[in-house]
Design a protein around this motif. Structure first.
Motif, short mmCIF file in Angstrom:
data_model
loop_
_atom_site.label_atom_id
_atom_site.label_comp_id
_atom_site.label_asym_id
_atom_site.label_seq_id
_atom_site.Cartn_x
_atom_site.Cartn_y
_atom_site.Cartn_z
N VAL A 178 -5.50 15.10 -14.78
CA VAL A 178 -5.59 14.66 -16.18
C VAL A 178 -4.82 13.36 -16.33
CG1 VAL A 178 -5.03 15.24 -18.57
CG2 VAL A 178 -5.85 17.02 -17.01
N ARG A 179 -5.45 12.37 -16.93
CA ARG A 179 -4.79 11.06 -17.02
C ARG A 179 -5.22 10.34 -18.29
NH1 ARG A 179 -7.90 8.41 -11.93
NH2 ARG A 179 -6.14 6.99 -12.05
N PRO A 180 -4.36 9.48 -18.83
CA PRO A 180 -4.73 8.74 -20.04
C PRO A 180 -5.62 7.54 -19.73
CG PRO A 180 -2.52 8.11 -19.35
CD PRO A 180 -2.98 9.20 -18.40
N VAL A 181 -6.58 7.32 -20.59
CA VAL A 181 -7.39 6.09 -20.55
C VAL A 181 -7.21 5.43 -21.91
CG1 VAL A 181 -9.68 5.09 -20.31
CG2 VAL A 181 -9.03 7.05 -18.91
N ARG A 182 -6.49 4.33 -21.92
CA ARG A 182 -6.09 3.69 -23.17
C ARG A 182 -7.26 2.97 -23.83
NH1 ARG A 182 -4.16 -1.33 -24.90
NH2 ARG A 182 -2.50 -1.25 -26.47
N GLY A 183 -7.42 3.23 -25.12
CA GLY A 183 -8.42 2.53 -25.92
C GLY A 183 -7.77 1.82 -27.09
N GLN A 184 -8.06 0.53 -27.24
CA GLN A 184 -7.52 -0.23 -28.36
C GLN A 184 -8.68 -0.72 -29.23
OE1 GLN A 184 -4.36 -3.03 -27.60
NE2 GLN A 184 -4.95 -4.37 -29.28
N HIS A 259 -5.03 -1.96 -36.77
CA HIS A 259 -5.16 -1.82 -35.32
C HIS A 259 -5.01 -0.34 -34.97
CE1 HIS A 259 -4.77 -6.18 -34.53
NE2 HIS A 259 -3.98 -6.15 -35.59
N ARG A 260 -5.71 0.10 -33.94
CA ARG A 260 -5.62 1.49 -33.50
C ARG A 260 -5.52 1.53 -31.98
NH1 ARG A 260 -10.86 4.11 -36.57
NH2 ARG A 260 -10.33 3.53 -38.73
N VAL A 261 -4.73 2.48 -31.50
CA VAL A 261 -4.65 2.75 -30.07
C VAL A 261 -4.72 4.25 -29.86
CG1 VAL A 261 -3.25 2.61 -27.98
CG2 VAL A 261 -3.28 0.69 -29.58
N GLY A 262 -5.56 4.68 -28.94
CA GLY A 262 -5.65 6.09 -28.59
C GLY A 262 -5.68 6.26 -27.09
N LEU A 263 -5.14 7.36 -26.60
CA LEU A 263 -5.15 7.67 -25.17
C LEU A 263 -6.18 8.75 -24.92
CD1 LEU A 263 -1.31 7.68 -24.45
CD2 LEU A 263 -2.92 5.77 -24.29
N ARG A 264 -7.32 8.35 -24.37
CA ARG A 264 -8.39 9.32 -24.11
C ARG A 264 -7.95 10.28 -23.00
NH1 ARG A 264 -10.79 4.09 -23.80
NH2 ARG A 264 -12.18 3.61 -25.57
N PRO A 265 -8.19 11.58 -23.17
CA PRO A 265 -7.73 12.56 -22.17
C PRO A 265 -8.78 12.77 -21.07
CG PRO A 265 -8.55 13.69 -24.10
CD PRO A 265 -8.69 12.23 -24.40
N ALA A 266 -8.78 11.89 -20.09
CA ALA A 266 -9.75 11.98 -19.00
C ALA A 266 -9.25 12.93 -17.91
CB ALA A 266 -9.99 10.59 -18.40
N ARG A 267 -10.18 13.34 -17.06
CA ARG A 267 -9.84 14.21 -15.92
C ARG A 267 -10.69 13.80 -14.73
NH1 ARG A 267 -11.73 19.62 -14.16
NH2 ARG A 267 -10.02 20.63 -13.03
N ASP A 268 -10.05 13.63 -13.59
CA ASP A 268 -10.73 13.13 -12.40
C ASP A 268 -11.96 13.97 -12.05
OD1 ASP A 268 -8.84 11.15 -12.20
OD2 ASP A 268 -7.67 12.17 -10.65
N ALA A 269 -11.86 15.27 -12.18
CA ALA A 269 -12.96 16.17 -11.80
C ALA A 269 -13.92 16.45 -12.96
CB ALA A 269 -12.40 17.47 -11.26
N GLY A 270 -13.73 15.79 -14.08
CA GLY A 270 -14.61 16.01 -15.23
C GLY A 270 -14.12 17.13 -16.12
N VAL A 271 -14.93 17.48 -17.09
CA VAL A 271 -14.56 18.51 -18.07
C VAL A 271 -14.33 19.85 -17.36
CG1 VAL A 271 -15.34 19.80 -20.08
CG2 VAL A 271 -15.88 17.37 -19.87
N ARG A 272 -13.29 20.53 -17.77
CA ARG A 272 -12.99 21.85 -17.22
C ARG A 272 -13.23 22.91 -18.29
NH1 ARG A 272 -7.15 24.31 -15.12
NH2 ARG A 272 -8.02 26.15 -14.08
N ILE A 273 -14.22 23.74 -18.07
CA ILE A 273 -14.46 24.90 -18.93
C ILE A 273 -14.54 26.11 -18.01
CG2 ILE A 273 -15.99 26.04 -20.57
CD1 ILE A 273 -16.88 23.36 -21.55
N GLU A 274 -13.47 26.86 -17.98
CA GLU A 274 -13.41 28.05 -17.13
C GLU A 274 -12.30 28.96 -17.61
OE1 GLU A 274 -12.85 26.65 -13.18
OE2 GLU A 274 -10.75 26.14 -13.46
N ALA A 275 -12.36 30.21 -17.18
CA ALA A 275 -11.38 31.21 -17.60
C ALA A 275 -10.55 31.67 -16.42
CB ALA A 275 -12.08 32.40 -18.23
#
Length: 315
Positions: A178-184, A259-275
């Motif tokens: 999980v890593r931030p991807v900065r958007g301005q 002005h707006r800045v957001g940190l998109r919550p990306a993940r190297d392996a893509g979306v995780r939906i599991e239990a």
């Protein structure tokens, strides 16, 4: 003494609220725990145009996106209440045939000289988040401001915990991918632009887009991986305005109003939906890693996560 709950959803952005709403409308007793108010989450500063942008896994994203699109089309009947409008625009350089199979479901999409012309949901996120909160409350759900240090805190109060923690999942779920991807973004007074435009190169950290929102024309943007800065960069802001003005020259003279800045919550392996089972017998359902497309897949992912909750011994 805390209220009895069937499910605690950790995270109060668009993914958390939508997931909580799906569960509450199934009749479950749901609480949302979020460190930040919805209006202070990354979701609140999103653009936010429906489009499966920079999100994996490709095999699942199309279905999640289309499921969400259908919900937004219904919500667009009441834009003042839901924040969702159907707005025409152009994806610069795109061609329908080059997109995935999901694109064949886009009604009225057509190739034009500039790219792909299509009418899509454009969402005023502050209004939309309030609408989700209101609908959640109507369904009996409760949103609480509460920071979570460990999922065990939530599992002590409900048999099911749903992880919609966004960037927080890096620590909570012990997921280094999980890593931030900065958007301005820059918000200017709208000089008369009534259609959106996007031109994005997935290989570049710079994108060009503008979205006519009720509060002004939103200009973007950036996609800077592993950049945790949350303060606007003045040089980046000037570059964003210049790129957008090359498409619509009248933007160059528009007054900047925010002005707006957001940190998109990306993940190297893509979306995780599991239990997974928690110590003590509780159930933990993950729903995170949506990057900059959380709005686009919100309902599809929420319903996929909710299907996993059926395995839990809720009362």
């Amino acid at each position: 003494m805390s209220a009895v709950s069937d499910v605690i959803v950790v995270g109060g952005g668009v993914s958390g609220l939508t997931t909580a709403l799906v569960l509450a409308e199934r009749g479950l007793r749901v609480r949302v725990w979020s460190r930040d108010a919805a209006q202070d989450t990354t979701s609140a500063v999103a653009g936010a145009l429906w489009w499966p942008y920079r999100i994996e896994p490709e095999a699942l994203v199309g279905a999640w996106s289309l499921e969400t699109l259908r919900v937004y089309e219904e919500m667009a009947a009441a834009p003042g209440r839901t924040g969702v409008r159907m707005v025409a625009g152009v994806h610069g350089g795109e061609r329908l045939a080059a997109l995935g199979p999901w694109a064949r479901s886009l009604e009225g999409a057509s190739d034009v000289a500039e790219g792909l012309r299509v009418t899509l949901p454009l969402i005023d996120m502050p209004v939309h988040l309030r609408a989700l909160e209101d609908r959640l409350a109507e369904a009996g759900g409760v949103a609480e401001r509460r920071a979570v240090r460990d999922f065990a805190e939530a599992s002590a109060e409900a048999p099911v915990v749903v992880d919609c923690a966004g960037l927080g999942a890096r620590e909570l779920a012990h997921d280094p991918g999980v890593r931030p991807v900065r958007g301005q973004l820059v918000v200017v007074e709208n000089p008369g632009v009534d259609e959106w435009f996007v031109q994005a190169d997935p290989a570049s950290s710079e994108t060009t887009y503008f979205f006519p929102q009720p509060g002004g024309l939103v200009l973007g943007g950036t996609a800077e991986a592993d950049d945790p800065r949350t303060e606007p960069d003045p040089r980046t802001a000037r570059e964003i305005v210049a790129r957008c003005a090359r498409v619509r020259p009248e933007i160059a003279g528009a007054r900047v109003i925010g002005h707006r800045v957001g940190l998109r919550p990306a993940r190297d392996a893509g979306v995780r939906i599991e239990a997974e089972e928690l110590p003590g017998g509780g159930l933990l359902v993950h729903n995170y890693g949506h990057g900059g497309a959380g709005v686009t897949v919100a309902w599809g992912c929420a319903r996929a996560a909710a299907r996993l909750v059926r395995r839990a011994p809720v009362g």
